[in-house]
Design an enzyme around this catalytic site. Structure first.
Site, short mmCIF file in Angstrom:
data_model
loop_
_atom_site.label_atom_id
_atom_site.label_comp_id
_atom_site.label_asym_id
_atom_site.label_seq_id
_atom_site.Cartn_x
_atom_site.Cartn_y
_atom_site.Cartn_z
CE LYS A 13 -1.99 -0.98 3.93
NZ LYS A 13 -1.30 -2.26 4.22
NE ARG A 88 -4.40 -1.24 9.50
CZ ARG A 88 -3.29 -0.67 9.03
NH1 ARG A 88 -3.20 0.63 8.91
NH2 ARG A 88 -2.27 -1.42 8.68
NE ARG A 127 7.11 -2.83 6.43
CZ ARG A 127 5.79 -2.65 6.49
NH1 ARG A 127 5.16 -2.04 5.50
NH2 ARG A 127 5.10 -3.08 7.51
NE ARG A 160 6.16 -0.63 10.54
CZ ARG A 160 5.02 -0.58 9.86
NH1 ARG A 160 4.97 0.04 8.70
NH2 ARG A 160 3.94 -1.15 10.33
NE ARG A 171 1.56 -4.98 11.43
CZ ARG A 171 2.65 -4.70 10.73
NH1 ARG A 171 3.81 -5.26 11.05
NH2 ARG A 171 2.59 -3.88 9.72
P1 ADP Z 1 1.01 -1.84 7.58
O1 ADP Z 1 2.36 -1.75 6.98
O2 ADP Z 1 0.73 -3.11 8.27
O3 ADP Z 1 -0.07 -1.51 6.66
P2 ADP Z 1 0.79 0.67 9.06
O4 ADP Z 1 2.07 1.40 9.06
O5 ADP Z 1 -0.29 1.14 8.18
O6 ADP Z 1 1.09 -0.86 8.83
O7 ADP Z 1 0.23 0.61 10.55
C1 ADP Z 1 1.01 0.20 11.63
C2 ADP Z 1 0.15 0.09 12.88
O8 ADP Z 1 -0.42 1.39 13.18
C3 ADP Z 1 -1.04 -0.85 12.77
O9 ADP Z 1 -0.69 -2.19 13.06
C4 ADP Z 1 -1.98 -0.25 13.83
O10 ADP Z 1 -1.58 -0.61 15.14
C5 ADP Z 1 -1.74 1.24 13.68
N1 ADP Z 1 -2.69 1.85 12.70
C6 ADP Z 1 -2.38 2.45 11.53
N2 ADP Z 1 -3.49 2.87 10.90
C7 ADP Z 1 -4.54 2.51 11.70
C8 ADP Z 1 -5.95 2.64 11.60
N3 ADP Z 1 -6.54 3.21 10.52
N4 ADP Z 1 -6.71 2.15 12.61
C9 ADP Z 1 -6.16 1.58 13.69
N5 ADP Z 1 -4.84 1.41 13.84
C10 ADP Z 1 -4.02 1.88 12.86
P1 ADP Z 2 2.17 -1.81 3.23
O1 ADP Z 2 2.18 -0.32 3.22
O2 ADP Z 2 0.97 -2.40 2.56
O3 ADP Z 2 2.39 -2.37 4.60
P2 ADP Z 2 4.78 -1.62 1.91
O4 ADP Z 2 4.56 -0.72 0.76
O5 ADP Z 2 5.48 -1.08 3.09
O6 ADP Z 2 3.39 -2.30 2.34
O7 ADP Z 2 5.55 -2.93 1.38
C1 ADP Z 2 5.93 -3.99 2.27
C2 ADP Z 2 7.31 -4.52 1.87
O8 ADP Z 2 7.23 -5.19 0.61
C3 ADP Z 2 8.37 -3.43 1.70
O9 ADP Z 2 9.60 -3.95 2.08
C4 ADP Z 2 8.32 -3.13 0.19
O10 ADP Z 2 9.58 -2.64 -0.30
C5 ADP Z 2 8.02 -4.52 -0.39
N1 ADP Z 2 7.19 -4.47 -1.60
C6 ADP Z 2 6.22 -3.58 -1.91
N2 ADP Z 2 5.65 -3.88 -3.10
C7 ADP Z 2 6.28 -5.00 -3.54
C8 ADP Z 2 6.15 -5.82 -4.73
N3 ADP Z 2 5.25 -5.53 -5.68
N4 ADP Z 2 6.97 -6.88 -4.84
C9 ADP Z 2 7.88 -7.18 -3.88
N5 ADP Z 2 8.06 -6.46 -2.75
C10 ADP Z 2 7.26 -5.38 -2.58
#
Ligand code: ADP
Ligand code: ADP
Ligand code: ZN
Length: 216
Positions: A13, A88, A127, A160, A171
């Site tokens: 995302k 979410r 990551r 992280r 998660r």
């Molecule tokens: P991910 O890479 O899993 O998508 P995020 O960086 O978006 O992770 O979120 C990390 C953490 O921050 C989540 O596991 C949750 O604890 C909190 N968080 C982020 N966005 C939300 C939301 N919209 N509602 C509740 N918790 C959130």
């Molecule tokens: P989210 O925001 O959904 O948690 P991220 O964008 O942080 O996801 O991506 C999660 C991990 O996967 C990061 O290390 C990122 O560099 C890697 N990644 C993202 N898109 C791809 C893809 N299409 N193929 C392989 N690795 C990816």
């Protein structure tokens, strides 16, 4: 126009939101990044959020909704925005509908980045993120030009705390229980676009932007 990135943790995302933000010249708003900034600055909100985030649980809806309400009311969102990691839960989605109605900004498309659970663990293990600018890399799939250093701002990259395997499993479970119902919620509104998130970063970006162009 508003866009939402939906998907499991690690689906890509943030990576795709960043690309879309550059393409459309609208801000990328990540609730996870905002919380991490609060944690770094040791604010009250940061202290509260950290308790949940460290366990892989969602931060309570009220806290997130208030935060996003303030953010979307800012000047730079008038022309549109990309939400990453919000909503979410169904409660958050309903609150967002209300906020956008008040602000008179339509929701254009919800992009559902689809990646099966078994691929998520390896994605998360590799990551690495930049605490300074929110840049996201993968040691194998999307490495920075210089090992351990952010391409965009030259800061050191970190892993992280919530990306350890045990927390990732939690998660994923939270995603299936609380976030996945949003797919049907936006399908019913006829604004859901699903992209195959297992392709390379560049291919996913290309497919997504092409599909968005067709729906314009
Ligand atoms: P991910 O890479 O899993 O998508 P995020 O960086 O978006 O992770 O979120 C990390 C953490 O921050 C989540 O596991 C949750 O604890 C909190 N968080 C982020 N966005 C939300 C939301 N919209 N509602 C509740 N918790 C959130
Ligand atoms: P989210 O925001 O959904 O948690 P991220 O964008 O942080 O996801 O991506 C999660 C991990 O996967 C990061 O290390 C990122 O560099 C890697 N990644 C993202 N898109 C791809 C893809 N299409 N193929 C392989 N690795 C990816
Ligand atoms: Zn950086």
């Amino acid at each position: 126009m508003g866009y939402i990135m939906l998907g499991a943790p690690g689906a890509g995302k943030g990576t795709q939101a960043m690309a879309l933000s550059k393409e459309f010249h609208i801000p990328h708003i990540s609730t996870g990044d905002i919380f991490r900034m609060h944690i770094q600055q040791q604010t009250d909100l940061g202290k509260k959020a950290k308790e949940y985030m460290d366990q892989g649980l969602l931060v309570p809806d009220e806290l997130v909704v208030d935060l996003i309400k303030d953010r979307l009311a800012q000047e730079d969102c008038k022309e549109g925005f990309i939400l990453d990691g919000f909503p979410r839960t169904i409660v958050q989605a309903e609150a967002l509908d209300e906020v956008l109605q008040e602000l008179n900004i339509p929701l254009k498309t919800v992009i559902n980045v689809e990646v099966p659970d078994e691929k998520i663990i390896t994605r998360m293990a590799g990551r690495r993120v930049c605490n300074h600018c929110g840049g996201t890399y993968h040691m194998k799939y999307n490495p920075p030009k210089k090992e351990g250093i952010c391409d965009q701002c030259q800061s050191s990259l970190i892993q992280r705390k919530d990306d350890q395997e045990e927390t990732v499993q939690k998660r994923l479970q939270v995603y299936h229980d609380q976030t996945k119902p949003l797919i049907q919620y936006y399908k019913d509104k006829k604004i859901l676009l699903t992209v195959d998130g297992t392709k390379s970063v560049e291919t996913v970006t290309k497919n997504m932007i092409e599909a968005l162009g067709e729906s314009a």
